[in-house]
Design a protein around this motif. Structure first.
Motif, PDB file in Angstrom:
ATOM      1  N   ARG A  72       0.774  -1.490  -0.050  1.00 51.76           N
ATOM      2  CA  ARG A  72       0.125   0.239   0.478  1.00 51.76           C
ATOM      3  C   ARG A  72       0.236   1.001   0.401  1.00 51.76           C
ATOM      4  NH1 ARG A  72      -4.340  -2.672   4.455  1.00 51.76           N
ATOM      5  NH2 ARG A  72      -5.610  -4.099   3.142  1.00 51.76           N
ATOM      6  N   VAL A  75      -6.401  -0.170  -5.322  1.00 49.06           N
ATOM      7  CA  VAL A  75      -7.246  -1.294  -3.748  1.00 49.06           C
ATOM      8  C   VAL A  75      -6.226  -2.471  -3.682  1.00 49.06           C
ATOM      9  CG1 VAL A  75      -9.031  -2.767  -2.663  1.00 49.06           C
ATOM     10  CG2 VAL A  75      -9.305  -0.246  -4.497  1.00 49.06           C
ATOM     11  N   GLU A 109      -6.016  -6.005  -1.022  1.00 44.85           N
ATOM     12  CA  GLU A 109      -6.831  -6.564   0.460  1.00 44.85           C
ATOM     13  C   GLU A 109      -6.105  -8.325  -0.459  1.00 44.85           C
ATOM     14  OE1 GLU A 109     -10.525  -6.531  -1.516  1.00 44.85           O
ATOM     15  OE2 GLU A 109     -10.063  -6.113  -3.488  1.00 44.85           O
TER      16      GLU A 109
END
Length: 402
Positions: A277, A288, A290
């Protein structure tokens, strides 16, 4: 007194039975979520050799019991396999269990139905030689490991309410003793764009181009990940890439990648996510980051969702369980064992990684055979592993009584 010579003699006596049993298992295709037939074949063999109790839980794991003592010990083999890949890379039919004087060939031989064959006959030896003590031994044949390692043991611990004092993982170790391995996680990184006609790409925002600098920064991130003296370095690789677009004549409006992230001792899933990130390209593109979820049903239809995170684990060299295997090996084979670690991951990611139940590894076959064409295991390993599995519970009882 543990009569190691008799144990080894019995293991050699049952060599042909183990080979036949293993060949039978190899002959039954049993990829993840399609293991029912091989589970039933294992049940048949457990019944034949005289296990005290055999159950198949709602997920489809088979659990055979030897003894009624107060100390609960488990030995685990996952009995699902990967597919065969390109059939032209195989010299022998992967589902025939072809054998020569030294080897047995076929998918699942090393990874890891060989461990199951040796464990079942270790149970027979324990009963025949009267090695029962104040312990209960569970022999588990677990499902879905290739798809989601450790999920089966999350279920066994949380739902079956089984919590052993320690677990022997019978994945291939070349008959060495393994006391840890890196963890892993499956990460998804996604970026979005705006589609437009491919004849005027400047009107849109190409998601594939936005992913390009992320790929380059991930390649560099891999080089600077944490290293560990025993387990080695953390790693990452991009394993898949996906896109969305209205057509081949349009600018892509979505792009995502999968990352196989291996975690060494000292890394966590949170630190691994934050490293990605914080990459400049990830921030600038509002990507994004995840973890994947796993929700595939087992062959029984049961769905037991989990995050695709598989924690690192290391058993200290001085732990009584490690000492137990070292002493068993020395006593059986009159030589020093190699104590090391796996490169890949196993069900211990849950057993010890999530639940802190001590794990140790010893298995027939070689790690390099896993997932490879012409997979094989070694007949001599089946005997050696069988003798070890028959010895370990008694040696453990001896050590904890000191």
């Amino acid at each position: 007194m543990i009569e190691f010579k008799k144990i080894l003699e019995k293991a050699n006596e049952y060599k042909a039975d183990m080979i036949k049993f293993l060949r039978d298992m190899i002959a039954i295709p049993s990829e993840s979520c399609d293991e029912e037939k091989v589970i039933l074949r294992i049940k048949e063999e457990m019944e034949k050799v005289g296990f005290d109790e055999i159950t198949i839980d709602p997920m489809g794991n088979i659990i055979g019991r030897i003894g009624h003592g107060s100390h609960l010990i488990a030995m685990d083999a996952h009995i699902d396999t990967v597919g065969i890949g390109e059939i032209n890379n195989w010299k022998y039919d992967p589902y025939k269990g072809y054998e020569d004087d030294e080897n047995i060939f076929g998918r699942g031989g090393s990874d890891q139905e060989g461990g199951m064959a040796s464990m079942v006959y270790a149970g027979k030896i324990i009963k025949e030689l009267g090695l029962e003590d104040d312990y209960t031994l569970l022999i588990t044949g677990t499902v879905q490991e290739e798809d989601c390692d450790g999920l089966c043991w999350q279920y066994i611990i949380e739902e079956d309410k089984i919590k052993p004092e320690f677990v022997v993982i019978t994945e291939p170790t070349s008959c060495r003793i393994y006391r840890g391995h890196r963890g892993r996680m499956e990460i998804k990184v996604s970026v979005t764009g705006i589609s437009c006609h491919g004849s005027a790409p400047e009107r849109g925002d190409n998601a594939i181009y936005k992913m390009a600098p992320i790929l380059l920064e991930l390649q560099e991130l891999h080089k600077r990940l944490l290293d560990n003296e025993f387990l080695g370095k953390g790693s990452l690789t991009v394993s898949e890439i996906f896109y969305s677009s209205p057509s081949r004549c349009a600018v892509a409006d979505g792009c995502s990648i999968s990352i196989d992230r291996r975690l060494t001792d000292g890394e966590t899933y949170l630190s691994a996510l934050e490293e990605i990130r914080n990459l400049p390209s990830v921030k600038s593109s509002n990507a994004v980051v995840e973890m994947y979820d796993y929700e595939r049903p087992s062959y029984t239809g049961l769905v037991y969702p989990t995050k695709s995170y598989f924690p690192t684990w290391v058993l200290p060299r001085e732990h009584v369980v490690c000492d137990t295997l070292v002493e068993s090996y020395q006593s059986l084979f009159n030589e020093e064992p190699v104590v090391d670690k796996w490169t890949f991951s196993t069900n211990a990611v849950s057993i010890m990684g999530r639940y802190n139940i001590p794990c140790i590894g010893f298995g027939p076959g070689a790690e390099v055979e896993a997932h490879a064409p012409n997979e094989k295991t070694f007949k001599s390993h089946l005997v050696k592993a069988c003798a070890m599995y028959a010895s370990i519970p008694s040696m453990y009882m001896k050590n904890i009584k000191k």
